[in-house]
Enzyme design. Sequence first.
Site, PDB file in Angstrom:
ATOM      1  N   GLU A 147       0.861  -1.233   0.229  1.00  0.00           N
ATOM      2  CA  GLU A 147       0.147  -0.070   0.092  1.00  0.00           C
ATOM      3  C   GLU A 147       0.811   1.271  -0.182  1.00  0.00           C
ATOM      4  O   GLU A 147       0.885   2.043   0.977  1.00  0.00           O
ATOM      5  CB  GLU A 147      -0.922   0.002   1.190  1.00  0.00           C
ATOM      6  N   GLU A 304      -6.062  -8.261  -0.353  1.00  0.00           N
ATOM      7  CA  GLU A 304      -6.641  -8.091   1.028  1.00  0.00           C
ATOM      8  C   GLU A 304      -8.131  -8.231   1.171  1.00  0.00           C
ATOM      9  O   GLU A 304      -8.683  -6.953   0.833  1.00  0.00           O
ATOM     10  CB  GLU A 304      -5.922  -7.057   1.909  1.00  0.00           C
TER      11      GLU A 304
HETATM   12  C1  GAL Z   1      -4.314  -2.844   4.845  1.00  0.00           C
HETATM   13  C2  GAL Z   1      -2.698  -3.265   5.073  1.00  0.00           C
HETATM   14  C3  GAL Z   1      -2.507  -4.532   6.128  1.00  0.00           C
HETATM   15  C4  GAL Z   1      -3.484  -4.446   7.112  1.00  0.00           C
HETATM   16  C5  GAL Z   1      -4.756  -4.311   6.825  1.00  0.00           C
HETATM   17  C6  GAL Z   1      -5.535  -4.007   8.023  1.00  0.00           C
HETATM   18  O1  GAL Z   1      -4.265  -1.280   4.685  1.00  0.00           O
HETATM   19  O2  GAL Z   1      -2.094  -3.420   3.825  1.00  0.00           O
HETATM   20  O3  GAL Z   1      -1.179  -4.680   5.989  1.00  0.00           O
HETATM   21  O4  GAL Z   1      -2.801  -3.314   7.821  1.00  0.00           O
HETATM   22  O5  GAL Z   1      -4.956  -2.978   6.205  1.00  0.00           O
HETATM   23  O6  GAL Z   1      -5.221  -2.820   8.868  1.00  0.00           O
END
Ligand code: GAL
Length: 675
Positions: A147, A304
């Site tokens: 990110e 994710e």
């Molecule tokens: C995303 C990030 C992850 C984790 C997730 C939950 O933004 O890539 O590493 O932090 O959010 O916070």
Amino acid sequence: MTDGVLRFGADYYPEHWPETRWTTDARLMREASFNVVRLAEFAWSKLEPREGEFDFSWLDRAIAVLHDQGIDVVLGTPTASPPMWVMKKHPDAYRVLEDGRRLTFGHRRHYCPNHEGFRESTRSIVAAMAEHYAANKAVIGWQTDNEFGDRCYCGSCGRAFARWLAKRHGSIDTLNERWGTVFWSQEYENWDDIQLPSRIARAPNPGLQLDYFRFSSDSYVDYQNIHIDILRRLCPDQWITHNLMGFKYDQIDYFDLAAPLDFVSWDNYPRLAWAMVPEVDVPAVALASDTMRGLKRKGFWVMEAQSGSGGWEDISVAPRPGEIRLWAWQAIAHGADGIIFFRWRTARVGAEQYWHGILDHHGEVGRRYEEVRRMGAELARVGGKILPTQPRAEVALMLSYDSRFAFQAQGNNPAFSYPGHLRDIYAAFHRLNVMVDVVSPEADLAGYRIVLAPALHVLPAATADRLRAYVEAGGVLLGTARTGVKGIHNEVVDAHLPGLLRDVFGVRVEEYDSPALGVATQLRAEGAGQNLTGDATANGWCDILAPEGATPLMVYEAQHYLGRAAVTEHRFGQGLALYAGTFGNAALHDHLASRLLDAAGLAEAMRPAPEGIELCWRQGDDGTRLLFVLNHGVEPRSVVLTEAFVSLIDGLPVRGETVVGAHDVLLLRTGGNLI
Ligand code: GAL
């Protein structure tokens, strides 16, 4: 994506758990039909505990345990969390905030992308990983960093900005001219004089501000290229992606960031951005997927996918039963070819102790695991039928990062948000279940029947020419207030608005009004707009329009511009250009959407469905059409299917009135060789 398999898995952090647990995890993953996990994107300290001392043994073992269960691996380059030794070596590599405060250790994303020493440390860890894993058959691809984002205001950025400006503007006199530094005696003598803009003292020069936002975006694109160059050279058989943050992230031009990647992936948290509101903003999630598909105009992954409550400090609403699966199917319906859930198991330690994964802290399987397992079984059965199909849209929504950046510096009206406006226009098409592609201002528009170009504020001549040619050739275009106001140096055009598109819209903005917060001016349908009934209002902006060949569709009902045109349409060449001199409410957006669809001959594409139901299509070259009926509501709903379908899962025929359960999905197929 690249090997004909629809990918399904989770983000896994073996380094957070005893090694004795790994086989249990891998077995449970296999039982949920996982075929991929992402690993290591924050594991720099474990991979290079001291400068130049690499330890890949634990990661090798974790990969082997997973691969034994048939699970492949995506590796993250671990640079989003540089360890202590890296930061001690480069103490001035900590990112600096706009107000001058420097970040400290104990967080992540604490680095400056322009710091030369940090870039050197990056090259070293990325090259070592790439060399070690290039030939590992379990490793199918790479994610760069994690990110990317957040602007930095440090000395390294200052020096890099001066070089960037010199390249862009050539001479300091040209820069002074383009930025209009004569205003407030801001002329620069040398490149080194230029300081990073800060809005702390309010109202930096708009040219400086926009160029800094562009530079900042380019800085991450450039920093990512360090990773990509090494990976391309050393790992030619593995693909490269990055996990972007959907539509909402606004500090990097995602078209640029995506360009050198093999495909885009993104992080989808429907109950995070709206964490404390009870309802998911379904069109916003759909728009995010469509934006990610639009960046390269091809399929993407969700790297994710939300699988539990989010939480750093507070803990957000838990996904309702069915939602984890529903959101994953929604992403697939919008073009995802891979779904990776965040995260496998909820961490017991660290900042994300409350960021819940598929398993809770205790590691036993439960409701969320069962839901994921169900989806895995479904995908194992039907993934092969989905992959050869793609969403296809005849409507394009133009997303301009230049305009977005310019509005960040000067919002124009406190009720207005550029991304919010795009979301609202998109939502009107979403309510009609019309598929939309998100495209850049440079996109080839030839394949589209409708182009939505809301609030195209910074309007380069080339984009105006492309839009003009598009309408001339028969296209249907929508423009809205604040279009064509700025040239590429963020200077206001020396012309009546909408500037370079005045001839296309056949309208001149005679005067405008920026209404006070909460003031909505009623609109009345007029002439060709007579069939547009309802309670459309003008919000956030009122252009007082003088038609120059255009026909008014709506007029204002109040203020000193009572009776004056607010919305117009103009036949131009073979096409039609609609201009709405306001941002408007949902009723106005609904009117605009149906008028545009009618004008483009797409009336039959409008498929309003019962509340909470979203309909999406993916199509194959052989005529196959997949219909995804997604019920985002908490009640079962019936839909009426006017065509003959078969259920993708069990092959049974489905037709007529059909019930979709709460938070459930119908996966249907028609066309191709089936019927
Ligand atoms: C995303 C990030 C992850 C984790 C997730 C939950 O933004 O890539 O590493 O932090 O959010 O916070």
